[in-house]
Design a protein around this motif. Structure first.
Motif, PDB file in Angstrom:
ATOM      1  N   ARG A 112       0.770  -1.280   0.047  1.00 13.06           N
ATOM      2  CA  ARG A 112       0.119   0.028  -0.024  1.00 13.06           C
ATOM      3  C   ARG A 112       1.036   1.122   0.185  1.00 13.06           C
ATOM      4  O   ARG A 112       1.831   1.291   0.588  1.00 13.06           O
ATOM      5  CB  ARG A 112      -0.837   0.080   1.263  1.00 13.06           C
ATOM      6  CG  ARG A 112      -1.942   1.330   1.203  1.00 13.06           C
ATOM      7  CD  ARG A 112      -2.818   1.022   2.472  1.00 13.06           C
ATOM      8  NE  ARG A 112      -3.968   2.171   2.355  1.00 13.06           N
ATOM      9  CZ  ARG A 112      -4.835   2.179   3.210  1.00 13.06           C
ATOM     10  NH1 ARG A 112      -5.069   0.946   4.189  1.00 13.06           N
ATOM     11  NH2 ARG A 112      -5.670   3.199   2.965  1.00 13.06           N
ATOM     12  N   GLY A 113       0.472   2.286  -0.784  1.00 13.26           N
ATOM     13  CA  GLY A 113       1.228   3.309  -0.790  1.00 13.26           C
ATOM     14  C   GLY A 113       1.037   4.501   0.209  1.00 13.26           C
ATOM     15  O   GLY A 113       0.121   4.063   1.156  1.00 13.26           O
ATOM     16  N   THR A 114       1.735   5.347   0.195  1.00 10.65           N
ATOM     17  CA  THR A 114       1.866   6.417   1.183  1.00 10.65           C
ATOM     18  C   THR A 114       0.549   7.364   1.076  1.00 10.65           C
ATOM     19  O   THR A 114      -0.017   7.323   0.042  1.00 10.65           O
ATOM     20  CB  THR A 114       2.826   7.328   1.519  1.00 10.65           C
ATOM     21  OG1 THR A 114       2.972   7.852   0.230  1.00 10.65           O
ATOM     22  CG2 THR A 114       4.045   6.401   1.880  1.00 10.65           C
ATOM     23  N   TYR A 115      -0.056   7.831   2.318  1.00  8.08           N
ATOM     24  CA  TYR A 115      -1.366   8.719   2.241  1.00  8.08           C
ATOM     25  C   TYR A 115      -0.826  10.004   1.353  1.00  8.08           C
ATOM     26  O   TYR A 115       0.226  10.508   1.761  1.00  8.08           O
ATOM     27  CB  TYR A 115      -1.827   9.101   3.376  1.00  8.08           C
ATOM     28  CG  TYR A 115      -2.611   7.853   4.075  1.00  8.08           C
ATOM     29  CD1 TYR A 115      -3.910   7.190   3.785  1.00  8.08           C
ATOM     30  CD2 TYR A 115      -1.916   6.852   4.889  1.00  8.08           C
ATOM     31  CE1 TYR A 115      -4.612   6.239   4.207  1.00  8.08           C
ATOM     32  CE2 TYR A 115      -2.479   5.717   5.515  1.00  8.08           C
ATOM     33  CZ  TYR A 115      -3.874   5.458   5.088  1.00  8.08           C
ATOM     34  OH  TYR A 115      -4.466   4.441   5.562  1.00  8.08           O
ATOM     35  N   GLY A 116      -1.981  10.470   0.590  1.00  4.86           N
ATOM     36  CA  GLY A 116      -1.607  11.790   0.039  1.00  4.86           C
ATOM     37  C   GLY A 116      -1.958  12.894   1.102  1.00  4.86           C
ATOM     38  O   GLY A 116      -2.485  12.755   2.133  1.00  4.86           O
ATOM     39  N   LYS A 117      -1.783  14.172   0.584  1.00  2.27           N
ATOM     40  CA  LYS A 117      -1.915  15.084   1.413  1.00  2.27           C
ATOM     41  C   LYS A 117      -3.540  15.376   1.443  1.00  2.27           C
ATOM     42  O   LYS A 117      -4.317  15.122   0.627  1.00  2.27           O
ATOM     43  CB  LYS A 117      -1.287  16.470   0.761  1.00  2.27           C
ATOM     44  CG  LYS A 117       0.219  16.566   0.858  1.00  2.27           C
ATOM     45  CD  LYS A 117       0.742  17.788   0.259  1.00  2.27           C
ATOM     46  CE  LYS A 117       2.329  17.696   0.227  1.00  2.27           C
ATOM     47  NZ  LYS A 117       2.812  19.113  -0.185  1.00  2.27           N
ATOM     48  N   SER A 118      -3.878  15.774   2.620  1.00  5.12           N
ATOM     49  CA  SER A 118      -5.145  16.144   2.945  1.00  5.12           C
ATOM     50  C   SER A 118      -5.696  17.480   2.012  1.00  5.12           C
ATOM     51  O   SER A 118      -5.064  18.229   1.838  1.00  5.12           O
ATOM     52  CB  SER A 118      -5.617  16.571   4.373  1.00  5.12           C
ATOM     53  OG  SER A 118      -5.243  15.396   5.199  1.00  5.12           O
ATOM     54  N   GLY A 119      -7.069  17.103   1.711  1.00  3.66           N
ATOM     55  CA  GLY A 119      -7.586  18.112   0.576  1.00  3.66           C
ATOM     56  C   GLY A 119      -7.986  19.383   1.307  1.00  3.66           C
ATOM     57  O   GLY A 119      -8.037  19.418   2.532  1.00  3.66           O
ATOM     58  N   LYS A 120      -8.478  20.411   0.877  1.00  2.00           N
ATOM     59  CA  LYS A 120      -9.118  21.423   1.425  1.00  2.00           C
ATOM     60  C   LYS A 120     -10.134  21.056   2.034  1.00  2.00           C
ATOM     61  O   LYS A 120     -11.055  20.489   1.359  1.00  2.00           O
ATOM     62  CB  LYS A 120      -9.417  22.584   0.636  1.00  2.00           C
ATOM     63  CG  LYS A 120      -7.836  23.100  -0.116  1.00  2.00           C
ATOM     64  CD  LYS A 120      -8.255  24.326  -1.238  1.00  2.00           C
ATOM     65  CE  LYS A 120      -6.874  25.134  -1.479  1.00  2.00           C
ATOM     66  NZ  LYS A 120      -7.189  26.124  -2.574  1.00  2.00           N
ATOM     67  N   SER A 121     -10.694  21.678   3.283  1.00  2.00           N
ATOM     68  CA  SER A 121     -12.012  21.495   3.808  1.00  2.00           C
ATOM     69  C   SER A 121     -13.200  22.157   3.218  1.00  2.00           C
ATOM     70  O   SER A 121     -13.006  23.402   2.418  1.00  2.00           O
ATOM     71  CB  SER A 121     -11.904  22.134   5.380  1.00  2.00           C
ATOM     72  OG  SER A 121     -10.954  21.584   6.050  1.00  2.00           O
ATOM     73  N   GLY A 122     -14.067  21.457   2.866  1.00  2.00           N
ATOM     74  CA  GLY A 122     -15.237  21.665   2.370  1.00  2.00           C
ATOM     75  C   GLY A 122     -16.233  22.740   2.912  1.00  2.00           C
ATOM     76  O   GLY A 122     -15.867  22.892   4.188  1.00  2.00           O
ATOM     77  N   SER A 123     -17.477  23.200   2.416  1.00  2.00           N
ATOM     78  CA  SER A 123     -18.152  24.038   3.252  1.00  2.00           C
ATOM     79  C   SER A 123     -19.152  23.220   4.093  1.00  2.00           C
ATOM     80  O   SER A 123     -19.330  22.108   3.484  1.00  2.00           O
ATOM     81  CB  SER A 123     -18.723  25.009   2.042  1.00  2.00           C
ATOM     82  OG  SER A 123     -19.588  24.113   1.237  1.00  2.00           O
ATOM     83  N   SER A 124     -19.398  23.928   4.906  1.00  3.43           N
ATOM     84  CA  SER A 124     -20.518  23.393   5.904  1.00  3.43           C
ATOM     85  C   SER A 124     -21.801  23.060   5.219  1.00  3.43           C
ATOM     86  O   SER A 124     -22.210  24.083   4.496  1.00  3.43           O
ATOM     87  CB  SER A 124     -20.642  24.225   7.106  1.00  3.43           C
ATOM     88  OG  SER A 124     -19.459  24.518   7.676  1.00  3.43           O
ATOM     89  N   GLY A 125     -22.444  21.708   5.472  1.00  2.00           N
ATOM     90  CA  GLY A 125     -23.508  21.360   4.982  1.00  2.00           C
ATOM     91  C   GLY A 125     -24.648  22.128   5.462  1.00  2.00           C
ATOM     92  O   GLY A 125     -24.550  22.647   6.592  1.00  2.00           O
ATOM     93  N   PRO A 126     -25.909  22.055   4.853  1.00  2.00           N
ATOM     94  CA  PRO A 126     -27.186  22.451   5.663  1.00  2.00           C
ATOM     95  C   PRO A 126     -27.248  21.628   6.785  1.00  2.00           C
ATOM     96  O   PRO A 126     -26.839  20.435   7.191  1.00  2.00           O
ATOM     97  CB  PRO A 126     -28.245  22.176   4.685  1.00  2.00           C
ATOM     98  CG  PRO A 126     -27.530  20.827   3.817  1.00  2.00           C
ATOM     99  CD  PRO A 126     -26.045  20.990   3.674  1.00  2.00           C
ATOM    100  N   ARG A 127     -27.919  22.413   7.832  1.00  2.00           N
ATOM    101  CA  ARG A 127     -28.164  21.860   9.214  1.00  2.00           C
ATOM    102  C   ARG A 127     -29.459  20.638   8.980  1.00  2.00           C
ATOM    103  O   ARG A 127     -30.196  20.789   8.232  1.00  2.00           O
ATOM    104  CB  ARG A 127     -28.769  22.856   9.849  1.00  2.00           C
ATOM    105  CG  ARG A 127     -28.995  22.417  11.434  1.00  2.00           C
ATOM    106  CD  ARG A 127     -29.492  23.697  12.310  1.00  2.00           C
ATOM    107  NE  ARG A 127     -29.606  23.256  13.747  1.00  2.00           N
ATOM    108  CZ  ARG A 127     -30.056  23.953  14.654  1.00  2.00           C
ATOM    109  NH1 ARG A 127     -30.109  25.312  14.472  1.00  2.00           N
ATOM    110  NH2 ARG A 127     -30.152  23.615  15.997  1.00  2.00           N
ATOM    111  N   GLY A 128     -28.899  19.696   9.495  1.00  2.00           N
ATOM    112  CA  GLY A 128     -29.899  18.595   9.574  1.00  2.00           C
ATOM    113  C   GLY A 128     -31.246  18.850  10.328  1.00  2.00           C
ATOM    114  O   GLY A 128     -31.349  19.678  11.025  1.00  2.00           O
ATOM    115  N   PRO A 129     -32.220  17.820  10.102  1.00  2.00           N
ATOM    116  CA  PRO A 129     -33.357  18.026  10.769  1.00  2.00           C
ATOM    117  C   PRO A 129     -33.156  17.684  12.581  1.00  2.00           C
ATOM    118  O   PRO A 129     -32.169  16.859  12.850  1.00  2.00           O
ATOM    119  CB  PRO A 129     -34.243  16.834  10.173  1.00  2.00           C
ATOM    120  CG  PRO A 129     -33.351  15.822   9.746  1.00  2.00           C
ATOM    121  CD  PRO A 129     -32.123  16.721   9.109  1.00  2.00           C
TER     122      PRO A 129
END
Length: 286
Positions: A112-129
Motif C-alpha cells: 500500500r502506498g503512502t497517504y496523500g496530502k489532505s484536501g481543502k476543507s469543504g463548506s459546511s453542509g445544511p443543518r440536519g433535521p
C-alpha cells in the motif's frame, strides 16, 4: 515481369493446375533469406539484408537465366517436344499468434502506498433535521446544602458620657443581640468576619444646653457624624449607613474630645443609647 511470365505459362501448359493456398505468392526469381546468407557474408558479420539486397540478387538470377537462352515455344507445332513444366511458385506463410494465449498469471498485490496530502476543507453542509427527544435522565446525587451566612448585633448603654481632653470610644453595657460574638463588648467595636455589605445605625439622646458630637468610624477613618446643637430641650438623634466591609475591618463610635461642652444623656434605669448592625449580603454570593 511476373504477370507476363504467368500468362505465357498458361498458353504453354494448359494442363497445369494452380493451387490457391493461404499465403503470399512470391517472385520465382526472388532470393530467400537463407540463399542470400550463403552469397552475402555481410549478413552475419555486419548488418541485416535490406529490400534492396533482395532485389539486386533477383536481377542477377534473371540475367543468368537469359544467358541460357530461354524462349517461348508453341506447344502445338508437330515434331516439337513440349518444354518441361514450369516450377510451381513458392509460397510464404505468415503465422498469426493469439497474444491473449500468452498472457501470464495475475501477479501479487503490491504494498500500500503512502497517504496523500489532505484536501481543502469543504463548506459546511445544511443543518440536519432536529432529532427525536431523548429519554429523561436519572436523578443526580444531592448537592451540598446551601451555606447561609449570618452576622448581626444590637447593643445599648445606660450611662451618660461627657467629653474629655481626648477622643473616647463609646463602650456599651447592654447586649441585646450578638450573633457569633462578632461585636466585642469590652472594646466597643464590631469586627468583620464575613466580608460583605452591612447596615449600621446609631441612636443617642442629647443633653440640655450641651452639644452632641460623635463620629461613626471604620478602622481609623471618620465616615459619618451624628451632631446636635445645644438646646433647652433634649431630643433623640440618629444616624445610619451601609458599608461594604472586608475581613478584619472594625466599625465603632467615637465621642469628640473636650474642645466643646459635648455629652450624651442616659440614666441607670432606661437605655437611651443603642448601636446596631447586621449583614445584608455576603461577598461569597457574587
Amino acid at each position: 515481369m511476373l504477370g507476363f511470365s504467368l500468362s505465357l505459362c498458361v498458353l504453354i501448359l494448359p494442363a497445369a493446375v494452380w493451387v490457391t493456398c493461404t499465403g503470399m505468392v512470391t517472385d520465382p526469381y526472388r532470393i530467400t533469406r537463407s540463399e542470400l546468407d550463403l552469397e552475402n557474408d555481410d549478413y552475419r558479420s555486419h548488418r541485416d539484408p535490406t529490400e534492396s539486397d533482395y532485389t539486386a540478387q533477383s536481377q542477377r538470377a534473371r540475367s543468368r537465366d537469359g544467358e541460357r537462352g530461354s524462349q517461348c515455344l508453341r506447344c502445338c507445332d508437330p515434331g516439337e517436344e513440349p518444354p518441361p513444366p514450369y516450377p510451381s511458385p513458392a509460397f510464404q506463410f505468415v503465422p498469426h499468434i493469439n497474444i491473449t494465449i500468452l498472457k501470464g498469471e495475475k501477479g501479487h498485490r503490491g504494498e500500500r502506498g503512502t497517504y496523500g496530502k489532505s484536501g481543502k476543507s469543504g463548506s459546511s453542509g445544511p443543518r440536519g433535521p432536529e432529532g427525536i427527544k431523548g429519554h429523561k435522565g436519572a436523578t443526580g446525587s444531592p448537592g451540598e446544602p446551601c451555606k447561609t451566612y449570618y452576622s448581626a448585633f444590637s447593643v445599648g448603654r445606660k450611662k451618660a458620657l461627657h467629653s474629655n481632653d481626648y477622643y473616647q470610644t463609646l463602650i456599651y453595657d447592654t447586649e441585646f443581640v450578638n450573633l457569633y460574638k462578632h461585636f466585642n463588648m469590652f472594646s466597643g467595636k464590631f469586627y468583620c468576619y464575613i466580608p460583605g455589605v452591612y447596615y449600621f445605625s446609631l441612636n443617642v439622646h442629647t443633653w440640655n444646653q450641651k452639644e452632641t458630637y460623635l463620629h461613626l468610624m471604620k478602622n481609623d477613618q471618620e465616615l459619618v457624624v451624628l451632631y446636635a446643637q445645644p438646646s433647652d430641650r433634649s431630643i433623640m438623634q440618629s444616624q445610619s449607613l451601609m458599608l461594604e466591609l472586608e475581613q478584619n475591618d472594625e466599625v465603632w463610635v467615637r465621642l469628640f474630645k473636650g474642645e466643646r461642652e459635648n455629652a450624651i444623656f442616659s440614666d441607670d434605669f432606661d437605655t437611651y443609647i443603642t448601636f446596631n448592625g447586621y449583614l445584608i449580603k455576603p461577598k461569597s454570593d457574587d
